[in-house]
Design an enzyme around this catalytic site. Structure first.
Site, PDB file in Angstrom:
ATOM      1  N   ASP A 137       1.056  -1.187  -0.087  1.00  0.00           N
ATOM      2  CA  ASP A 137      -0.007  -0.304   0.356  1.00  0.00           C
ATOM      3  C   ASP A 137       0.412   1.332  -0.349  1.00  0.00           C
ATOM      4  O   ASP A 137       1.997   1.183   0.587  1.00  0.00           O
ATOM      5  CB  ASP A 137      -0.866   0.167   0.831  1.00  0.00           C
ATOM      6  CG  ASP A 137      -1.770  -0.968   1.242  1.00  0.00           C
ATOM      7  OD1 ASP A 137      -2.029  -1.894  -0.144  1.00  0.00           O
ATOM      8  OD2 ASP A 137      -2.445  -1.717   2.412  1.00  0.00           O
ATOM      9  N   LYS A 138       0.571   1.983  -0.092  1.00  0.00           N
ATOM     10  CA  LYS A 138       0.605   3.626  -0.393  1.00  0.00           C
ATOM     11  C   LYS A 138       1.157   3.493   0.859  1.00  0.00           C
ATOM     12  O   LYS A 138       3.200   4.354   0.711  1.00  0.00           O
ATOM     13  CB  LYS A 138       0.158   5.025  -1.050  1.00  0.00           C
ATOM     14  CG  LYS A 138       0.654   6.215  -0.934  1.00  0.00           C
ATOM     15  CD  LYS A 138      -0.282   6.899  -1.141  1.00  0.00           C
ATOM     16  CE  LYS A 138       0.173   8.624  -0.917  1.00  0.00           C
ATOM     17  NZ  LYS A 138      -0.469   9.440  -1.286  1.00  0.00           N
TER      18      LYS A 138
END
Length: 309
Positions: A137-138
């Site tokens: 995830d970012k």
């Protein structure tokens, strides 16, 4: 243009997705499963699931969509390279970096940086995501491996799919977990009312298993180690929330109140990845130290606990 191919199923008992991997080795198993889910695969003219067992003698047809055109430009973005050779590159991804371009995000991604850093990358996922075997995830930092060629990509994807590659994470969660360790099981799928979130679901979910172990307790917070058996979207975040211990500062699954900690995004870090090199077959383990923001949180919690004692 899209390409349609057909094959005769000679052997009985083989899963549909496994059968197609044999005939389309340039496609990863996960990619084939997505095509099956999209209805691009027919068995004797009928849509079947990826785990459908072939009886033998059926005609299996597959529509392979045209690869997306290159729309990502190389960017001179510094990378924290943990390891690199002619087949793979292992990165310590910083928190806040998007792995691959998506709607509204076309610059500043790991793919942009890789295209500048590497002369060759695999293209199995389509040219829009060259080299990307798995993702973070970012706002999750840590170890991530990318493939420089299709042979490496196929091998790494298979290791992740068959669970022969092992990933260990560190997370700071809300609450005091009473157990020393545990296993969380629950199929993960799209949230029934919020399409931007994932959730444990009864229908149309994919099996997910997370092992956790308590490392330190800080009263209102706990440091845990998480080991993944599967790699579903937001898996650790969803599973830890499901047992009442969401990750600190998780904007999607955590408490709505503002966080007392100076950290952007959830306190989750991919600490290590163990795999077999796709060409030499040597077992290799890569480790990325905790980022400064998580270390700062832990130092503050430890100092607070020391004062209480």
């Amino acid at each position: 243009m899209a390409k349609e191919v057909s094959y005769k199923a000679e052997e009985a008992g083989k899963r549909l997705d496994v059968f197609l991997v044999t005939y389309q080795p340039e496609l990863s198993r996960s990619h084939i499963q997505k095509l099956i889910d999209q209805g691009a695969v027919l068995v004797d003219g009928q849509v079947r699931k990826a785990n459908y067992k072939l009886r033998g003698g059926e005609t299996v047809s597959l529509v392979i969509p045209e690869a997306e055109p290159v729309s990502v430009e190389p960017e001179n973005i510094p990378l924290d390279v943990l390891y690199e050779d002619k087949d793979i590159i292992v990165i310590n991804k910083p928190r806040g970096m998007v792995v691959h371009p998506a709607a509204g995000v076309h610059t500043g991604t790991l793919v942009n940086a890789l295209l500048y850093h590497c002369h060759d990358l695999s293209g199995i996922n389509g040219e829009i995501r060259p080299g990307i075997v798995h993702r973070l995830d970012k706002d999750t930092s840590g170890v991530l491996v990318c493939a420089k060629n299709d042979v490496a990509h196929l091998d790494l994807a298979e290791q992740i799919s068959t669970k022969t590659a092992h990933r260990i994470y560190r997370a700071i969660v809300h609450g005091n977990i009473k157990e020393e360790a545990g296993i969380i099981k629950g199929d993960i799928g799209r949230h029934p009312t919020d399409r931007k979130k994932m959730a444990i679901v009864r229908e149309n979910g994919k099996p997910a298993v997370t092992h956790f172990k308590v490392l330190e307790r800080f009263g209102e917070y706990t440091l845990v180690e998480c080991r993944l058996e599967t790699g579903r979207t937001h898996q650790i975040r969803v599973h830890m929330t499901s047992i009442g211990h969401p990750l600190v500062n998780d904007p999607k699954y955590g408490p709505k109140k503002s966080s007392p900690f100076a950290i952007k995004g959830q306190a989750l870090h991919s600490l290590s990845l163990t795999l077999n090199h796709p060409v030499t077959k040597e077992e290799m383990t890569f480790t990325a130290p905790l980022p400064q923001d998580m270390e700062k949180i832990l130092t503050g919690l430890r100092n607070k606990m020391a004062k209480i004692k």
